[in-house]
Design a protein around this motif. Structure first.
Motif, PDB file in Angstrom:
ATOM      1  N   ASP A  89       0.713  -1.323   0.324  1.00 62.68           N
ATOM      2  CA  ASP A  89       0.038  -0.046   0.023  1.00 62.68           C
ATOM      3  C   ASP A  89       0.896   1.175  -0.001  1.00 62.68           C
ATOM      4  O   ASP A  89       2.002   1.331   0.754  1.00 62.68           O
ATOM      5  CB  ASP A  89      -1.034   0.111   1.097  1.00 62.68           C
ATOM      6  CG  ASP A  89      -2.063  -0.863   1.142  1.00 62.68           C
ATOM      7  OD1 ASP A  89      -2.358  -1.262   0.045  1.00 62.68           O
ATOM      8  OD2 ASP A  89      -2.767  -1.345   2.152  1.00 62.68           O
ATOM      9  N   GLU A  90       0.330   2.374  -0.801  1.00 61.32           N
ATOM     10  CA  GLU A  90       1.047   3.419  -0.580  1.00 61.32           C
ATOM     11  C   GLU A  90       0.550   4.318   0.465  1.00 61.32           C
ATOM     12  O   GLU A  90      -0.635   4.295   0.743  1.00 61.32           O
ATOM     13  CB  GLU A  90       0.985   4.185  -2.115  1.00 61.32           C
ATOM     14  CG  GLU A  90       1.575   3.588  -3.199  1.00 61.32           C
ATOM     15  CD  GLU A  90       2.890   3.426  -3.406  1.00 61.32           C
ATOM     16  OE1 GLU A  90       3.632   4.712  -2.846  1.00 61.32           O
ATOM     17  OE2 GLU A  90       3.734   2.576  -3.592  1.00 61.32           O
ATOM     18  N   TYR A 121      -3.387   6.865   4.029  1.00 56.94           N
ATOM     19  CA  TYR A 121      -3.576   6.008   2.946  1.00 56.94           C
ATOM     20  C   TYR A 121      -4.965   6.794   2.063  1.00 56.94           C
ATOM     21  O   TYR A 121      -5.683   7.695   2.600  1.00 56.94           O
ATOM     22  CB  TYR A 121      -4.175   4.559   3.094  1.00 56.94           C
ATOM     23  CG  TYR A 121      -3.051   4.046   4.200  1.00 56.94           C
ATOM     24  CD1 TYR A 121      -2.017   3.267   3.366  1.00 56.94           C
ATOM     25  CD2 TYR A 121      -3.006   4.100   5.361  1.00 56.94           C
ATOM     26  CE1 TYR A 121      -0.753   2.595   3.710  1.00 56.94           C
ATOM     27  CE2 TYR A 121      -1.873   3.333   5.913  1.00 56.94           C
ATOM     28  CZ  TYR A 121      -0.950   2.729   5.298  1.00 56.94           C
ATOM     29  OH  TYR A 121       0.020   2.042   6.126  1.00 56.94           O
ATOM     30  N   ASN A 122      -5.182   6.416   0.853  1.00 52.42           N
ATOM     31  CA  ASN A 122      -6.236   6.757   0.078  1.00 52.42           C
ATOM     32  C   ASN A 122      -7.535   6.841   0.823  1.00 52.42           C
ATOM     33  O   ASN A 122      -7.737   5.809   1.455  1.00 52.42           O
ATOM     34  CB  ASN A 122      -6.240   5.846  -1.335  1.00 52.42           C
ATOM     35  CG  ASN A 122      -5.309   6.462  -2.212  1.00 52.42           C
ATOM     36  OD1 ASN A 122      -5.190   7.930  -2.504  1.00 52.42           O
ATOM     37  ND2 ASN A 122      -4.705   5.508  -3.085  1.00 52.42           N
ATOM     38  N   ASP A 159      -1.466   9.242  -6.048  1.00 48.96           N
ATOM     39  CA  ASP A 159      -1.342   8.754  -7.253  1.00 48.96           C
ATOM     40  C   ASP A 159      -0.077   7.895  -7.497  1.00 48.96           C
ATOM     41  O   ASP A 159       0.866   8.111  -7.166  1.00 48.96           O
ATOM     42  CB  ASP A 159      -1.073  10.002  -8.144  1.00 48.96           C
ATOM     43  CG  ASP A 159      -1.323   9.630  -9.754  1.00 48.96           C
ATOM     44  OD1 ASP A 159      -1.260   8.422  -9.917  1.00 48.96           O
ATOM     45  OD2 ASP A 159      -0.661  10.512 -10.457  1.00 48.96           O
ATOM     46  N   ASP A 160      -0.558   6.576  -7.672  1.00 44.74           N
ATOM     47  CA  ASP A 160       0.453   5.546  -7.990  1.00 44.74           C
ATOM     48  C   ASP A 160       1.128   5.205  -9.110  1.00 44.74           C
ATOM     49  O   ASP A 160       1.527   4.292  -9.392  1.00 44.74           O
ATOM     50  CB  ASP A 160      -0.236   4.331  -7.516  1.00 44.74           C
ATOM     51  CG  ASP A 160      -1.272   3.851  -8.340  1.00 44.74           C
ATOM     52  OD1 ASP A 160      -1.880   4.347  -9.309  1.00 44.74           O
ATOM     53  OD2 ASP A 160      -2.004   2.794  -7.977  1.00 44.74           O
TER      54      ASP A 160
END
Length: 66
Positions: free
Chosen positions: A2-3, A47-48, A64-65
């Protein structure tokens, strides 16, 4: 994997504060809410979809990944 972005970095990118020191003081003062809960850890991972609120300003985290 996860970003994420750390809360203090997010506050700088969102131009809520200009420096890491300002972010630290703002967060530690209890003035920042993450998902409607007071957050005092400047290193909190966001996180998003997380919602950050400072005073009347509400911001949604979009990572934005690319």
């Amino acid at each position: 994997m996860d970003e994420y972005i750390k809360l203090d970095q997010f506050l700088k990118l969102a131009q809520v504060v200009q420096t890491g020191g300002e972010a630290k003081h703002l967060v530690q003062s209890g003035a920042v809410l993450v998902n409607d809960v007071v957050e005092t850890r400047r290193g909190r991972k966001l996180y998003n979809g997380d919602v950050v609120q400072v005073d009347e300003d509400e911001m949604v985290v979009v990572i934005d990944d690319d």
